[in-house]
Write a protein that holds these residues in place. Structure first.
Motif: not given
Ligand SMILES: Nc1ncnc2c1ncn2[C@@H]1O[C@H](COP(=O)(O)OP(=O)(O)OP(=O)(O)O)[C@@H](O)[C@H]1O
Length: 195
Positions: A171-181
């Motif tokens: 979720m934290v990565k998705s906030f930074r624009g990376d939705e792969a994880a």
């Protein structure tokens, strides 16, 4: 420096403890109370709805009704977590309307393959989290809503396969624009249910 000088009206004066129905001023006691009461409410039948903004609010209200007077209502203050500044409160209502209209226009993600569903659901969750509509309780409401959404879309989740730490990191990565994880994490919940 005055960064922290703006008092949070949700908290008891001079503290970071959220005002609560029991009047608890100790964070650990509030955490325990909140955990217990929301778990009890989670076991009850959940409010029915059409996977709309109102439904989302009703789920938050249901889970947190015993703890916070503002359960189900959008926050009125700015909040951030570890450098992630969530949607400003003045934009929450319009961003929620847009996001849920988009969901409705995609037929609530019905009729998709598991892979397609995981893709779209991950993107939806990333946006929902970036809005962070409530002062507290966003994670639990997101998960409950997602569970209902997935069930109705024909892809019931296997929550036993949920790895909370990995999901949080995604979720934290998705906030930074990376939705792969996040995509992989959601895929695992969907896929493991088909075993
Ligand atoms: N640094 C961060 N950037 C973006 N999102 C984050 C960050 N830290 C946590 N989150 C997300 O915020 C949500 C948690 O929000 P909040 O604390 O309001 O909910 P909660 O239900 O009280 O907590 P929890 O989900 O931990 O039980 C989760 O979806 C989590 O993945």
């Amino acid at each position: 420096m005055f960064y922290d000088a703006v008092p949070d009206p949700y908290c008891y004066a001079g503290t970071t403890v959220l005002k609560n129905r029991l009047g608890l001023r100790d964070q650990a006691a509030l955490d325990a109370f909140e955990h217990e009461l929301t778990a009890q409410r989670f076991d009850e039948p959940l409010p029915a709805g059409r996977l709309s903004v109102r439904h989302y609010q009703a789920l938050h209200r249901h889970l947190f009704q015993d703890v916070y007077s503002w359960a189900g209502r959008f926050r009125t203050v700015r909040i951030s977590k570890a450098g992630s500044m969530f949607c400003y409160p003045e934009h929450i209502a319009s961003e929620m309307r847009k996001l849920f209209l988009d969901l409705k226009n995609q037929d609530l993600f019905r009729g998709l393959t598991p892979g397609e569903f995981a893709d779209r659901a991950a993107h939806f969750l990333a946006d929902l989290n970036a809005i962070h509509a409530f002062r507290e309780g966003n994670g639990r409401t997101q998960l409950v809503f997602f569970t209902v959404l997935a069930l109705q879309a024909g892809h019931p989740l296997d929550l036993d396969a949920l790895d909370p730490e990995a999901f949080l990191a995604a979720m934290v990565k998705s906030f930074r624009g990376d939705e792969a994880a996040l995509n992989s994490a959601v895929s695992r919940l969907v896929r493991s249910n088909r075993k």
